[in-house]
Design a protein around this motif. Structure first.
Motif, PDB file in Angstrom:
ATOM      1  N   PRO A 120       0.823  -1.211   0.000  1.00 58.81           N
ATOM      2  CA  PRO A 120       0.000   0.000   0.000  1.00 58.81           C
ATOM      3  C   PRO A 120       0.863   1.270   0.000  1.00 58.81           C
ATOM      4  CG  PRO A 120      -0.760  -1.553   1.672  1.00 58.81           C
ATOM      5  CD  PRO A 120       0.545  -2.081   1.160  1.00 58.81           C
ATOM      6  N   VAL A 150      -1.874  -0.004  15.643  1.00 56.62           N
ATOM      7  CA  VAL A 150      -2.415   0.193  14.300  1.00 56.62           C
ATOM      8  C   VAL A 150      -3.846   0.669  14.457  1.00 56.62           C
ATOM      9  CG1 VAL A 150      -3.141  -0.959  12.158  1.00 56.62           C
ATOM     10  CG2 VAL A 150      -1.005  -1.620  13.254  1.00 56.62           C
ATOM     11  N   ASP A 171      -2.439   4.206   2.947  1.00 53.55           N
ATOM     12  CA  ASP A 171      -3.760   4.240   2.315  1.00 53.55           C
ATOM     13  C   ASP A 171      -4.603   3.087   2.842  1.00 53.55           C
ATOM     14  OD1 ASP A 171      -2.965   6.363   0.867  1.00 53.55           O
ATOM     15  OD2 ASP A 171      -3.021   5.385  -1.105  1.00 53.55           O
TER      16      ASP A 171
HETATM   17  P1  ADP Z   1       0.259  -5.751  13.366  1.00 54.69           P
HETATM   18  O1  ADP Z   1       1.704  -5.629  13.053  1.00 54.69           O
HETATM   19  O2  ADP Z   1      -0.076  -5.191  14.691  1.00 54.69           O
HETATM   20  O3  ADP Z   1      -0.299  -7.122  13.128  1.00 54.69           O
HETATM   21  P2  ADP Z   1      -0.835  -4.908  10.777  1.00 54.69           P
HETATM   22  O4  ADP Z   1      -0.061  -3.929   9.989  1.00 54.69           O
HETATM   23  O5  ADP Z   1      -0.776  -6.327  10.320  1.00 54.69           O
HETATM   24  O6  ADP Z   1      -0.454  -4.772  12.319  1.00 54.69           O
HETATM   25  O7  ADP Z   1      -2.351  -4.452  10.799  1.00 54.69           O
HETATM   26  C1  ADP Z   1      -3.321  -5.140  11.556  1.00 54.69           C
HETATM   27  C2  ADP Z   1      -4.596  -5.279  10.734  1.00 54.69           C
HETATM   28  O8  ADP Z   1      -5.130  -3.994  10.400  1.00 54.69           O
HETATM   29  C3  ADP Z   1      -4.397  -5.971   9.382  1.00 54.69           C
HETATM   30  O9  ADP Z   1      -4.386  -7.362   9.500  1.00 54.69           O
HETATM   31  C4  ADP Z   1      -5.591  -5.451   8.603  1.00 54.69           C
HETATM   32  O10 ADP Z   1      -6.778  -6.149   8.961  1.00 54.69           O
HETATM   33  C5  ADP Z   1      -5.715  -4.019   9.095  1.00 54.69           C
HETATM   34  N1  ADP Z   1      -4.947  -3.127   8.184  1.00 54.69           N
HETATM   35  C6  ADP Z   1      -3.643  -2.818   8.291  1.00 54.69           C
HETATM   36  N2  ADP Z   1      -3.238  -1.990   7.287  1.00 54.69           N
HETATM   37  C7  ADP Z   1      -4.326  -1.765   6.522  1.00 54.69           C
HETATM   38  C8  ADP Z   1      -4.563  -1.005   5.331  1.00 54.69           C
HETATM   39  N3  ADP Z   1      -3.615  -0.293   4.736  1.00 54.69           N
HETATM   40  N4  ADP Z   1      -5.825  -1.042   4.822  1.00 54.69           N
HETATM   41  C9  ADP Z   1      -6.808  -1.742   5.397  1.00 54.69           C
HETATM   42  N5  ADP Z   1      -6.651  -2.471   6.527  1.00 54.69           N
HETATM   43  C10 ADP Z   1      -5.429  -2.497   7.088  1.00 54.69           C
END
Ligand code: ADP
Length: 374
Positions: A120, A150, A171
Motif C-alpha cells: 500500500p 495500528v 492508504d
Molecule cells: P500488526 O503488526 O499489529 O499485526 P498490521 O499492519 O498487520 O499490524 O495491521 C493489523 C490489521 O489492520 C491488518 O491485519 C488489517 O486487517 C488491518 N490493516 C492494516 N493496514 C491496513 C490497510 N492499509 N488497509 C486496510 N486495513 C489495514
C-alpha cells in the motif's frame, strides 16, 4: 554432516521457542534459549535457558558466543549485538540487517518501495500535526504488537486518538481477503513455500480469529501470492522462515502488508495440516539443512485461545476432558504462568475433511475451552 551437538541459540523462550524444541529433538540439534523470564514457556523443558534480556547488548553478545547458530523467535532484540556476532563469524539467521529493517515499520515499508514490491502507498510522519488526509491507516513505526499500534483514522474527529509519535500513514485498502504465506529459505538460498492460508479477524479484538488452510482462493491468485512471498524472501536475503502477510483487494490486486522473519501464528496449523511444520522448516533453514517441498495433508483451522475477559492470574482451561476426547483436535498450551484478558495462552488446530467442517468444530471448541484464572 553430523548434526549431533550443533548448538542453536534462540533469542526468546516464549511459545514460539517452545514449539521449536520438538524438531530440534528430532534432528539432533542442541537448543539453547535466552529470555528474561525464568518461568517463560520453555523453562520446564530445557536445562539450557539463560535468564537475561535479549534487548541488552552485552547479554546477547555473551549468549551468542556460546552457540553455533543464532536465531530469534521475536524480532525485537538487540541487533547491534547480532551485527557484532556476525563480524566475529557467527551465523546469525535471519541477519541483523534484516531484523533491523523489520523492527521499524517505516524502514520496512521503505524497503518494499525501494525494491518495487507491491504494497500500500504510504508516507512517514513524526507527529499528528502532519495528518491531513482521511480515511487513513496509522501504524506506529516501533512498539506495536498484535494489532496494537495500528488504527484507522476515519475522519478529522479521530485525530484525538491518533498516536502522537513517528508513524507510517498508509492508504486504507479495500480488503477482500487477508492471506498469509510462510516462506523458508536456507543458508544455500534454497526456497520452499507453504501453500497460502487465509486469516479471518475478530473485529473487536483485532486479532486473528481463524487461520484457515488451504485458503479459499483460486489457483491463479494462489500462484500470485506465492510468487510475491518468494520475491520478498529473496530480496530480503532471508535465512530462516518468514511470514508474509498479504492483502487481496476487491479488484484482485495482491499487496504485501508486512513480514515477520520468524515462525508465526499463521503457520501453527502446519504442525498437523502439512507434511512439514513451520518450526522444522525454520530449524532446517537456519542450520543449512535441505528444505523439502510442502504438501497440505489435511484441511485445517487454527484458533487462538486468549485469556477470558475479567480473568487475571494463574491460568486454567475449562472443559479440557470433553474436548480432548474428540479426534482431530490438537491443543497447544503455551505454559504461561499468568493469564490476562486477550492474552494468547494457547492455540488449537482442528483437522477435518473440509475447511467448513473444521470451522464448525473450531467454533464449538472456542465455546468450550476458556482460559480463566484459577
Ligand atoms: P500488526 O503488526 O499489529 O499485526 P498490521 O499492519 O498487520 O499490524 O495491521 C493489523 C490489521 O489492520 C491488518 O491485519 C488489517 O486487517 C488491518 N490493516 C492494516 N493496514 C491496513 C490497510 N492499509 N488497509 C486496510 N486495513 C489495514
Amino acid at each position: 554432516m553430523s548434526l549431533m551437538y550443533k548448538k542453536l541459540g534462540i533469542l526468546g523462550g516464549g511459545q514460539l521457542g517452545r514449539m521449536m524444541i520438538a524438531p530440534c529433538i528430532d534432528l539432533g540439534i542442541g537448543v539453547h534459549f535466552l529470555d528474561p523470564n525464568p518461568k517463560c514457556s520453555v523453562a520446564d523443558f530445557t536445562s539450557h535457558l539463560t535468564v537475561g534480556d535479549f534487548n541488552d547488548y552485552e547479554t546477547v553478545l555473551a549468549f551468542g558466543r556460546t552457540v553455533d547458530v543464532i536465531t530469534v523467535e521475536i524480532e525485537h532484540v538487540n541487533v547491534d549485538a547480532l551485527a557484532q556476532l556476525e563480524k566475529e563469524g557467527k551465523a546469525v539467521n535471519p541477519s541483523s540487517a534484516l531484523l533491523r529493517t523489520i523492527q521499524d515499520k517505516g524502514l520496512q515499508k521503505q524497503f518494499y518501495a525501494d525494491q518495487s514490491i507491491l504494497s500500500p502507498a504510504f508516507s512517514l510522519i513524526e507527529s499528528t500535526s502532519e495528518i491531513t488526509k482521511f480515511p487513513i491507516v496509522q501504524k506506529m513505526r516501533t512498539g506495536g504488537y498484535d494489532g496494537q499500534g495500528v488504527q484507522i483514522l476515519k475522519t478529522e474527529a479521530d485525530l484525538a486518538k491518533a498516536f502522537d509519535q513517528p508513524s507510517v500513514l498508509e492508504d486504507l485498502v479495500d480488503l477482500e481477503k487477508e492471506i498469509g504465506v510462510m516462506v523458508g529459505r536456507n543458508t544455500h538460498g534454497e526456497v520452499q513455500v507453504f501453500p497460502p492460508v487465509e486469516m479471518e479477524f475478530d473485529p473487536e479484538l483485532n486479532l486473528v480469529k481463524y487461520v484457515v488452510s488451504p485458503a479459499n482462493i483460486d489457483e491463479k491468485l494462489s500462484k500470485k501470492c506465492i510468487q510475491l512471498a518468494k520475491e520478498v524472501a529473496t530480496k530480503f536475503e532471508l535465512v530462516g522462515i518468514m511470514a508474509v502477510e498479504l492483502f487481496v483487494t476487491k479488484t484482485g490486486e495482491v499487496l504485501v502488508n508486512e513480514c515477520a522473519p520468524r515462525v508465526h501464528n499463521s503457520g501453527h496449523l502446519t504442525i498437523e495440516g502439512a507434511s512439514i511444520s513451520q518450526f522444522e522448516m525454520h530449524v532446517r533453514a537456519v542450520m543449512g539443512l535441505p528444505l523439502p517441498r510442502v504438501i497440505v495433508t489435511h484441511p485445517s483451522v487454527m484458533i487462538n485461545l486468549v485469556g477470558e475477559a475479567g480473568h487475571t492470574g494463574s491460568p486454567q482451561l475449562t472443559n479440557t476432558d470433553e474436548v480432548l476426547a474428540e479426534p482431530g483436535i490438537f491443543l497447544h498450551w503455551y505454559g504461561k504462568t499468568q493469564t490476562r484478558p486477550g492474552r494468547k495462552m494457547a492455540h488449537v488446530t482442528v483437522v477435518r475433511g473440509t475447511v467448513e467442517k473444521a470451522k464448525e468444530v473450531a467454533d464449538e471448541v472456542l465455546e468450550k475451552l476458556r482460559v480463566v484464572a484459577e
